[in-house]
Write an enzyme that holds these catalytic residues in place. Structure first.
Site, PDB file in Angstrom:
ATOM      1  N   GLU A  33       0.662  -1.559   0.572  1.00  0.00           N
ATOM      2  CA  GLU A  33       0.085  -0.006   0.311  1.00  0.00           C
ATOM      3  C   GLU A  33       0.772   1.390  -0.168  1.00  0.00           C
ATOM      4  OE1 GLU A  33      -2.936   0.561  -0.778  1.00  0.00           O
ATOM      5  OE2 GLU A  33      -3.654  -2.081  -0.405  1.00  0.00           O
ATOM      6  N   TYR A 116      -5.489   6.292   5.421  1.00  0.00           N
ATOM      7  CA  TYR A 116      -5.820   5.205   4.018  1.00  0.00           C
ATOM      8  C   TYR A 116      -5.083   3.866   4.595  1.00  0.00           C
ATOM      9  CZ  TYR A 116      -5.013   2.623  -0.292  1.00  0.00           C
ATOM     10  OH  TYR A 116      -5.263   1.602  -1.261  1.00  0.00           O
ATOM     11  N   ASP A 134      -9.434   7.037  -1.798  1.00  0.00           N
ATOM     12  CA  ASP A 134      -8.124   6.724  -2.283  1.00  0.00           C
ATOM     13  C   ASP A 134      -8.747   8.006  -3.214  1.00  0.00           C
ATOM     14  OD1 ASP A 134      -9.238   4.765  -3.924  1.00  0.00           O
ATOM     15  OD2 ASP A 134      -6.847   4.261  -3.474  1.00  0.00           O
TER      16      ASP A 134
END
Ligand code: SF4
Length: 358
Positions: A33, A116, A134
Site C-alpha cells: 500500500e 488510508y 483514495d
C-alpha cells in the site's frame, strides 16, 4: 441484486492476481500500500518483490540499517516513507511482537501511517469494517452517489469518507475496499469510464444523468499545505552554522540555518536533505528538547518549527558532512544572523536566542 453484493461478485471474478493479495497478511499489505501510493502497480511489482525478498517481515526490517532499507527503496522516491517504514517496523517489533495492533488509533500512531494505509491494513488483513478513501475510491463514489461538490475542496474528504463508510460491505470489508479501488483503476476510469462493464451501472447517478465527464469535479485551489519542521542552531565558539544547499524547496541559493521537514511529507520536494538528517540523527541532537517554537507561512504553506540548539566542540564533523553532501558552510555571529540569512525565519530564531540570553 444488491449493488454491494454485485460489486463483490464482480471483484471475485475480475481481481488481478497480485502477489500481495495472495495471503491476508498485514506486513506485505502495508508495504504494497505504501509503494502503491507512489507508483502504478506494474512499475511497483518488481520493486515490491525484491523488497519483500530482502525484508520478508517486520523483524528483518527493524534489524536492518537505514542505508540498506533506502538502497532497497531505490526507484520509488519519497525516501522519508522508507525511513518511516523502518521506524514503524522497529515499534511493531518492540511493542507488538511484530504484528499490527487491530486498533485504528494505535496504528495511526506509527510513523508514516495515515488514515488510508491504516484502514487498508485493518480491512484487508483483518477484515475489520473500515472503508478506505483514495483517488480511485473518490472517483467511483462521487459518480455513483452523484457527489457534485469539488472533491479537492476542504470538506470533500469528510463527506466522501461518510459515503464510503455507508457503502462498505461489512460482510467482506477487505474485498469490498479492494473492489472499489480495482473498479476505479480498471473500469471507472477518469476519462472514459467503461460503464457497460461496470457492476454498479444500474444505479449509478453519473451514468444515468450522463455526467461522467463532469463528476468528479476537481477544482484545484491552492490547498494549504501543513508542514512540521525543525531548525538547528549549531554554535562553534561564538559562531553559528549556516548552510547553502543545492535543490532546496525553500530558501533557494540562500545561506540558512539547517532545517528540514519531518513527519508526514506531502510531496517529495519537501523531503529533508541528507545533511539535515545527519545533523538531526547525530549524537548531540538526540534527546534534545526544543529551545522554542514558532509558526511560519510561505505562500500556501503553513509551517510549525521547533528550534534546537547545541554547542560543537569542533567544526570538523560538520565540515566533513558538508563536503560529503556538496553543501557550502558559513559561520556567522548571532548579531549578523538575519543579515547573512535574510529571511523572517532567521529573525524568529534570533528572537528566541536573544530571549534565552537575556
Ligand atoms: S457506471 Fe460508469 S460512472 Fe458509474 S461507477 Fe460504473 S464505471 Fe463509474
Amino acid at each position: 441484486m444488491n449493488p454491494k453484493k454485485k460489486l463483490h461478485d464482480w471483484y471475485l471474478t475480475h481481481k488481478r492476481d497480485l502477489p500481495f493479495r495472495k495471503k491476508k497478511q498485514a506486513y506485505p499489505i502495508w508495504i504494497s500500500e505504501v509503494m502503491l501510493q507512489q507508483t502504478r502497480v506494474n512499475a511497483m511489482l518488481p520493486l515490491y518483490e525484491s523488497f519483500i525478498k530482502r525484508f520478508p517481515n517486520p523483524e528483518s526490517l527493524a534489524h536492518a540499517e537505514e542505508e540498506e532499507v533506502l538502497a532497497n527503496w531505490k526507484g520509488l522516491g519519497y525516501y522519508s516513507r522508507a525511513r518511516n517504514i523502518r521506524k514503524a517496523a522497529i515499534l511493531l517489533v518492540q511493542n507488538y511482537n511484530g504484528a499490527f495492533p487491530k486498533d485504528l488509533n494505535l496504528i495511526l500512531k506509527l510513523p508514516g501511517i495515515g488514515n488510508y494505509t491504516a484502514r487498508a491494513i485493518l480491512s484487508i488483513a483483518y477484515d475489520l469494517p473500515f472503508a478506505v478513501l483514495d483517488g480511485n475510491v473518490k472517483r467511483v463514489l462521487s459518480r455513483y452517489y452523484g457527489y457534485t461538490n469539488n472533491i479537492l475542496g476542504a470538506k470533500a474528504d469528510t463527506d466522501l469518507q461518510k459515503i464510503a463508510d455507508e457503502f462498505l460491505n461489512e460482510d467482506h470489508p477487505g474485498d469490498h475496499n479492494q473492489a472499489v479501488m480495482e473498479l476505479g483503476a480498471t473500469i471507472c476510469l477518469p476519462e472514459s469510464p467503461k460503464c457497460l462493464l461496470c457492476p454498479l451501472s444500474e444505479f449509478c447517478f453519473a451514468r444515468i444523468h450522463q455526467k461522467t465527464s463532469e463528476i468528479p469535479l476537481r477544482v484545484k485551489d491552492k490547498k494549504q499545505i501543513i508542514l512540521k519542521g525543525e531548525i538547528f542552531v549549531l554554535y562553534y565558539k561564538n559562531s553559528i552554522l549556516l548552510l547553502r544547499e543545492p535543490k532546496m524547496r525553500f530558501l533557494k541559493g540562500m545561506f540558512h540555518l539547517p532545517y528540514g521537514f519531518i513527519g508526514e511529507i506531502p510531496e517529495e520536494t519537501y523531503e529533508p536533505s541528507q545533511i539535515f538528517l545527519s545533523i538531526k540523527d547525530s549524537n548531540p541532537s538526540k534527546n534534545l528538547t526544543p529551545i522554542g517554537e514558532f509558526k511560519h507561512t510561505i505562500t500556501h504553506h503553513k509551517m510549525g518549527f521547533s528550534v534546537y540548539s547545541y554547542v560543537l566542540e569542533s567544526r570538523e564533523w560538520v565540515e566533513v558532512l558538508a563536503k560529503k553532501f556538496g553543501v557550502e558552510t558559513k559561520w556567522v555571529s548571532l548579531s549578523d544572523l538575519d543579515t547573512e540569512f535574510p529571511s523572517s525565519l532567521a529573525s524568529k530564531v534570533k528572537k528566541i536566542l536573544l530571549y534565552l540570553e537575556s
